[in-house]
Design an enzyme around this catalytic site. Structure first.
Site: not given
Length: 310
Positions: A153-155, A308
């Site tokens: 979910a990236s950031h 992440s």
């Protein structure tokens, strides 16, 4: 739509999750929501289906049609499998790469996806441990696959997860192909139509191969070929992966280039709760507090950080 009508609608959708097609833990959570006098949580979980867009799925984790869970991820994977089998039907063996980041449930969602691809006759290359999105993209091309997914979910905050789909070129789907994939996913109406295969069986049948260091080493080799400066300068660098997937490849590249690097140890630990930061978004100033403090103490010239999934 009035509130009573909305509650009736979500109740009917939720009650379908109280069948043996869903695991006992999921059924118990749905039952709790149904029995709660405050229907806010029930409405948020079931008022719509989690939408699959150009970039894939992204949402809060939990039970319900509007949440990231093994069933919404499973339906997306079955739909993508149907698309691949229809559009690459002349290939002797269709193959995909499956990767994941440090987030809670990312590994679980990746394994569920791998078992569904395998059950649909698609060869799966599954990373043995978390890896960054660019490495997954590279692996698609390196292994000659037709598609790939990564659970990230990236950031977004820790409550979120995501499911991103990539094409045979290692790129996220352009609208032309995304629309086709979405139509196949939307046609998966019944959870019982989602096929499954035990991963041990998939491994023994040749439908599953775990990706180890060979791909990582090839990826790093290609990254290092792009270096502008082949010899280390006298720069002092502080690096933080923000608990994410960049930890191994970034440190390996910097080490190979003989840079003077110190790592924020507390943030080098894979942690889906991102306990040292308010949010794993490096664009938030607070996320870099520990790295900046370390840089000041070490009189460093440069701070490098990842989010992440990168």
């Amino acid at each position: 739509m009035g509130n009573e009508e909305l509650i009736k609608q979500v109740t009917e959708k939720a009650e379908k999750w109280l069948t043996p097609a869903y695991d006992a833990e999921t059924q118990a959570e749905v039952k709790r929501m149904l029995e709660n006098e405050d229907k806010t949580e029930l409405i948020e979980a079931f008022y719509k289906d989690l939408e699959f867009g150009t970039g894939g799925l992204r949402g809060i984790m939990g039970v319900g049609t509007n949440r990231m869970n093994i069933y919404t991820v499973g339906a997306a994977t079955q739909g993508l499998s149907n698309y691949l089998n229809a559009n690459f039907k002349d290939m002797k063996q269709i193959s995909v790469v499956v990767g994941y980041d440090c987030r809670n449930n990312s590994s679980l969602f990746a394994k569920i996806s791998a078992d569904i691809f395998s059950a649909n006759g698609i060869k799966v290359y599954l990373f043995e441990e978390m890896r960054p999105t660019p490495e997954m993209s590279f692996a698609i091309r390196h292994l000659g696959c037709q598609s790939g997914i990564i659970l990230t979910a990236s950031h977004n905050p820790k409550e979120y997860n995501g499911y991103k789909v990539y094409d045979k070129y290692g790129c996220q789907l352009v609208p032309q192909y995304a629309d086709k994939v979405i139509s196949y996913i939307n046609n998966v109406k019944d959870i019982k139509s989602v096929k499954h295969m035990n991963l041990n069986m998939a491994l023994s049948n040749g439908y599953l191969t775990y990706i180890g260091d060979e791909v990582l080493n090839s990826y790093i080799s290609e990254v290092e070929k792009m270096a502008v400066y082949k010899e280390a300068s006298d720069l002092k660098i502080v690096y933080t992966p923000l608990h994410g997937t960049g930890n191994i490849p970034v440190r390996k590249v910097l080490s190979d280039m003989s840079f003077d690097v110190s790592v924020v140890k507390e943030q080098a630990v894979a942690d889906g709760n991102f306990t040292t930061v308010r949010s794993p978004n490096p664009e938030e100033k607070d996320a870099l507090n520990m790295a900046l403090e370390q840089a000041k103490s070490a009189n460093a010239d440069l701070v490098i950080r990842n989010r992440s999934g990168l």
